[in-house]
Design a protein around this motif. Structure first.
Motif, PDB file in Angstrom:
ATOM      1  N   TRP A  87      34.427  41.249  40.718  1.00  0.00           N
ATOM      2  CA  TRP A  87      34.234  41.226  39.263  1.00  0.00           C
ATOM      3  C   TRP A  87      32.790  41.547  38.947  1.00  0.00           C
ATOM      4  CZ3 TRP A  87      30.629  37.630  37.673  1.00  0.00           C
ATOM      5  CH2 TRP A  87      30.329  36.618  38.597  1.00  0.00           C
ATOM      6  N   SER A  88      32.548  41.961  37.722  1.00  0.00           N
ATOM      7  CA  SER A  88      31.192  42.197  37.257  1.00  0.00           C
ATOM      8  C   SER A  88      31.204  42.056  35.738  1.00  0.00           C
ATOM      9  CB  SER A  88      30.735  43.602  37.679  1.00  0.00           C
ATOM     10  OG  SER A  88      29.330  43.707  37.604  1.00  0.00           O
ATOM     11  N   LYS A  89      30.318  41.204  35.223  1.00  0.00           N
ATOM     12  CA  LYS A  89      30.212  40.919  33.777  1.00  0.00           C
ATOM     13  C   LYS A  89      31.520  40.368  33.180  1.00  0.00           C
ATOM     14  CE  LYS A  89      26.363  43.341  34.325  1.00  0.00           C
ATOM     15  NZ  LYS A  89      25.114  42.627  34.638  1.00  0.00           N
ATOM     16  N   THR A  90      32.311  39.722  34.002  1.00  0.00           N
ATOM     17  CA  THR A  90      33.576  39.136  33.531  1.00  0.00           C
ATOM     18  C   THR A  90      33.751  37.724  34.104  1.00  0.00           C
ATOM     19  OG1 THR A  90      34.666  40.243  35.396  1.00  0.00           O
ATOM     20  CG2 THR A  90      34.876  41.317  33.252  1.00  0.00           C
ATOM     21  N   LYS A  91      32.623  37.071  34.398  1.00  0.00           N
ATOM     22  CA  LYS A  91      32.676  35.812  35.156  1.00  0.00           C
ATOM     23  C   LYS A  91      33.653  34.783  34.577  1.00  0.00           C
ATOM     24  CE  LYS A  91      29.854  32.451  37.533  1.00  0.00           C
ATOM     25  NZ  LYS A  91      28.523  31.992  37.911  1.00  0.00           N
ATOM     26  N   LYS A  92      33.595  34.567  33.268  1.00  0.00           N
ATOM     27  CA  LYS A  92      34.419  33.503  32.684  1.00  0.00           C
ATOM     28  C   LYS A  92      35.903  33.843  32.772  1.00  0.00           C
ATOM     29  CE  LYS A  92      35.121  30.181  29.139  1.00  0.00           C
ATOM     30  NZ  LYS A  92      36.313  29.680  29.823  1.00  0.00           N
ATOM     31  N   LEU A 107      35.089  35.442  45.172  1.00  0.00           N
ATOM     32  CA  LEU A 107      34.099  34.817  46.055  1.00  0.00           C
ATOM     33  C   LEU A 107      33.956  33.327  45.737  1.00  0.00           C
ATOM     34  CD1 LEU A 107      31.712  34.821  48.064  1.00  0.00           C
ATOM     35  CD2 LEU A 107      30.267  35.743  46.241  1.00  0.00           C
ATOM     36  N   GLU A 108      34.030  32.999  44.453  1.00  0.00           N
ATOM     37  CA  GLU A 108      33.839  31.608  44.033  1.00  0.00           C
ATOM     38  C   GLU A 108      35.049  30.736  44.362  1.00  0.00           C
ATOM     39  OE1 GLU A 108      33.271  34.362  42.209  1.00  0.00           O
ATOM     40  OE2 GLU A 108      31.093  34.321  42.398  1.00  0.00           O
ATOM     41  N   ASP A 109      36.128  31.348  44.830  1.00  0.00           N
ATOM     42  CA  ASP A 109      37.289  30.588  45.306  1.00  0.00           C
ATOM     43  C   ASP A 109      37.268  30.424  46.820  1.00  0.00           C
ATOM     44  OD1 ASP A 109      38.549  30.470  42.681  1.00  0.00           O
ATOM     45  OD2 ASP A 109      38.923  32.609  42.930  1.00  0.00           O
ATOM     46  N   TRP A 138      16.638  34.027  38.214  1.00  0.00           N
ATOM     47  CA  TRP A 138      17.339  35.174  38.818  1.00  0.00           C
ATOM     48  C   TRP A 138      16.484  36.433  38.890  1.00  0.00           C
ATOM     49  CZ3 TRP A 138      22.032  35.031  41.153  1.00  0.00           C
ATOM     50  CH2 TRP A 138      22.631  36.251  41.447  1.00  0.00           C
ATOM     51  N   THR A 139      15.737  36.704  37.804  1.00  0.00           N
ATOM     52  CA  THR A 139      14.963  37.948  37.768  1.00  0.00           C
ATOM     53  C   THR A 139      13.452  37.726  37.930  1.00  0.00           C
ATOM     54  OG1 THR A 139      14.985  37.806  35.360  1.00  0.00           O
ATOM     55  CG2 THR A 139      16.628  39.235  36.365  1.00  0.00           C
ATOM     56  N   ASP A 140      13.033  36.500  38.205  1.00  0.00           N
ATOM     57  CA  ASP A 140      11.600  36.227  38.355  1.00  0.00           C
ATOM     58  C   ASP A 140      11.008  36.935  39.572  1.00  0.00           C
ATOM     59  OD1 ASP A 140      11.556  34.716  36.098  1.00  0.00           O
ATOM     60  OD2 ASP A 140      11.689  32.782  37.121  1.00  0.00           O
ATOM     61  N   THR A 180      22.852  48.010  38.537  1.00  0.00           N
ATOM     62  CA  THR A 180      22.009  46.952  39.106  1.00  0.00           C
ATOM     63  C   THR A 180      22.812  45.707  39.491  1.00  0.00           C
ATOM     64  OG1 THR A 180      21.540  46.149  36.882  1.00  0.00           O
ATOM     65  CG2 THR A 180      19.936  47.674  37.834  1.00  0.00           C
ATOM     66  N   SER A 181      24.110  45.733  39.263  1.00  0.00           N
ATOM     67  CA  SER A 181      24.928  44.543  39.556  1.00  0.00           C
ATOM     68  C   SER A 181      25.115  44.357  41.064  1.00  0.00           C
ATOM     69  CB  SER A 181      26.293  44.691  38.898  1.00  0.00           C
ATOM     70  OG  SER A 181      27.002  45.773  39.487  1.00  0.00           O
ATOM     71  N   ILE A 182      25.516  43.176  41.450  1.00  0.00           N
ATOM     72  CA  ILE A 182      25.842  42.910  42.863  1.00  0.00           C
ATOM     73  C   ILE A 182      27.057  43.751  43.257  1.00  0.00           C
ATOM     74  CG2 ILE A 182      26.674  41.161  44.498  1.00  0.00           C
ATOM     75  CD1 ILE A 182      25.048  39.085  43.094  1.00  0.00           C
TER      76      ILE A 182
HETATM   77  P1  AVW Z   1      27.202  40.026  36.965  1.00  0.00           P
HETATM   78  P2  AVW Z   1      27.641  41.134  39.570  1.00  0.00           P
HETATM   79  N1  AVW Z   1      19.931  36.262  35.219  1.00  0.00           N
HETATM   80  O1  AVW Z   1      28.209  39.583  35.941  1.00  0.00           O
HETATM   81  O2  AVW Z   1      28.381  42.413  39.854  1.00  0.00           O
HETATM   82  C1  AVW Z   1      20.603  35.177  35.639  1.00  0.00           C
HETATM   83  O3  AVW Z   1      26.156  40.991  36.549  1.00  0.00           O
HETATM   84  O4  AVW Z   1      26.161  41.183  39.715  1.00  0.00           O
HETATM   85  O5  AVW Z   1      28.097  40.624  38.155  1.00  0.00           O
HETATM   86  N2  AVW Z   1      21.702  35.225  36.378  1.00  0.00           N
HETATM   87  C2  AVW Z   1      22.177  36.433  36.683  1.00  0.00           C
HETATM   88  C3  AVW Z   1      21.559  37.634  36.288  1.00  0.00           C
HETATM   89  C4  AVW Z   1      20.384  37.511  35.520  1.00  0.00           C
HETATM   90  N3  AVW Z   1      19.711  38.585  35.079  1.00  0.00           N
HETATM   91  N4  AVW Z   1      22.286  38.669  36.769  1.00  0.00           N
HETATM   92  C5  AVW Z   1      23.317  38.137  37.435  1.00  0.00           C
HETATM   93  N5  AVW Z   1      23.233  36.791  37.379  1.00  0.00           N
HETATM   94  C6  AVW Z   1      24.151  35.853  37.995  1.00  0.00           C
HETATM   95  C7  AVW Z   1      29.878  38.372  43.525  1.00  0.00           C
HETATM   96  C8  AVW Z   1      24.898  35.129  36.943  1.00  0.00           C
HETATM   97  O6  AVW Z   1      25.296  33.886  37.462  1.00  0.00           O
HETATM   98  C9  AVW Z   1      31.379  38.497  43.213  1.00  0.00           C
HETATM   99  F1  AVW Z   1      32.019  38.760  44.384  1.00  0.00           F
HETATM  100  C10 AVW Z   1      26.087  36.019  36.731  1.00  0.00           C
HETATM  101  O7  AVW Z   1      27.166  35.351  36.158  1.00  0.00           O
HETATM  102  C11 AVW Z   1      31.485  39.622  42.209  1.00  0.00           C
HETATM  103  O8  AVW Z   1      32.334  40.655  42.708  1.00  0.00           O
HETATM  104  C12 AVW Z   1      26.385  36.465  38.131  1.00  0.00           C
HETATM  105  O9  AVW Z   1      25.094  36.574  38.737  1.00  0.00           O
HETATM  106  C13 AVW Z   1      30.099  40.122  42.000  1.00  0.00           C
HETATM  107  O10 AVW Z   1      29.290  39.541  43.040  1.00  0.00           O
HETATM  108  C14 AVW Z   1      27.115  37.754  38.236  1.00  0.00           C
HETATM  109  O11 AVW Z   1      26.436  38.776  37.591  1.00  0.00           O
HETATM  110  C15 AVW Z   1      29.537  39.701  40.657  1.00  0.00           C
HETATM  111  O12 AVW Z   1      28.185  40.019  40.577  1.00  0.00           O
END
Ligand code: AVW
Length: 256
Positions: A87-92, A107-109, A138-140, A180-182
């Motif tokens: 997931w990305s930008k859909t955490k909730k 991953l969180e499961d 996170w970005t410091d 820039t996402s994970i």
């Molecule tokens: P994301 P990702 N400041 O929704 O793809 C504080 O962007 O990166 O999804 N916290 C942050 C910041 C920020 N600038 N950026 C990210 N985060 C934390 C692992 C924050 O907790 C799973 F397997 C946000 O909710 C997914 O496939 C979380 O990182 C994938 O990586 C996710 O950022 C999701 O990472």
């Protein structure tokens, strides 16, 4: 499992200390193992010890993701082919969705993701203490204690991916595949065509508004993956996923 209870424990002991973080982590670890038969081979004391070795005594802005290698190798995690949900930008919405069903796993499961979700931790140079406040954000700095953990755990999760893989992306933002996402910088880069059959993108949209599967950012995603890997994308209205969240008995295949 009541995450609220665990979290309030962390907050109430914000003056910190190694002991309370250790207790939080071991309690969450044991709770997870009790609820997940497959992880019973894990030893929570060993996990704590490998975890703290990654960052105790280190500058909290200088913990590379490799520092967590021993922790990752300590955890026994069965691969769950065909059920892995990125997931990305859909955490909730993604976790509301997986909470009450077993057909998908984020991953969180998994054990490590579950334990660390919602926690903050760091060490300090020339100190053997563990802190839960005053840690870099996170970005410091790039190599901060918490971010490097999530980078490393995400890398391991992606390395284990197999079969049909799903990714839930956000169709309400301009760039659902954020460079820039994970997901983009770590996970997609580690997808192996030898083990993965297909990648299905579920693009969560607000009532047919916003980004579509033709979006340039999703074309970038398609270019990133090995052409041997089948790719498909489906725009799914958020309301449909909300319906599945409130009706946990709906067959998983019926949600998109
Ligand atoms: P994301 P990702 N400041 O929704 O793809 C504080 O962007 O990166 O999804 N916290 C942050 C910041 C920020 N600038 N950026 C990210 N985060 C934390 C692992 C924050 O907790 C799973 F397997 C946000 O909710 C997914 O496939 C979380 O990182 C994938 O990586 C996710 O950022 C999701 O990472």
């Amino acid at each position: 499992i009541s995450l609220g209870v665990v979290n309030s424990h962390v907050l109430s002991s914000s003056s910190t200390s190694s002991e309370s973080l250790k207790k939080t982590i071991i309690d969450k670890c044991e709770a997870f193992i009790q609820n997940n038969k497959s992880s019973s081979a894990n030893n929570c004391q060993k996990i704590w010890s490998a975890f703290q070795q990654a960052f105790v005594g280190r500058d909290p802005c200088n913990v590379p993701m490799e520092a967590y290698d021993p922790l990752i190798h300590t955890v026994i995690q069965d691969p769950v082919c065909n059920r892995m949900l990125f997931w990305s930008k859909t955490k909730k919405i993604v976790h509301d969705f997986t909470e009450k069903r077993d057909c998908f796993l984020t991953l969180e499961d998994t054990l490590l993701g579950f334990i660390m979700n919602g926690l903050t931790w760091c060490g300090k140079e020339e100190s053997n203490e563990t802190f839960t406040t005053g840690c870099p954000g996170w970005t410091d700095c790039v190599n901060n204690t918490v971010r490097s953990f999530w980078n490393r755990a995400s890398a391991a999760f992606a390395d284990a991916a197999c079969g049909d893989v799903t990714a839930m992306l956000n169709g309400s933002i301009a760039t659902p595949f954020s460079p820039t996402s994970i997901f983009a910088t770590i996970e997609v880069k580690r997808f192996k065509a030898a083990k993965i059959k297909s990648l299905s993108v579920v693009l969560v949209t607000k009532e047919n508004k916003g980004t579509t599967c033709d979006d340039p950012s999703l074309q970038d995603l398609q270019k990133e993956i090995d052409p041997k890997l089948k790719y498909n994308c489906k725009a799914v209205p958020e309301s449909k996923i909300q319906y599945c969240i409130s009706h946990p008995d709906t067959a998983c295949g019926a949600c998109w």
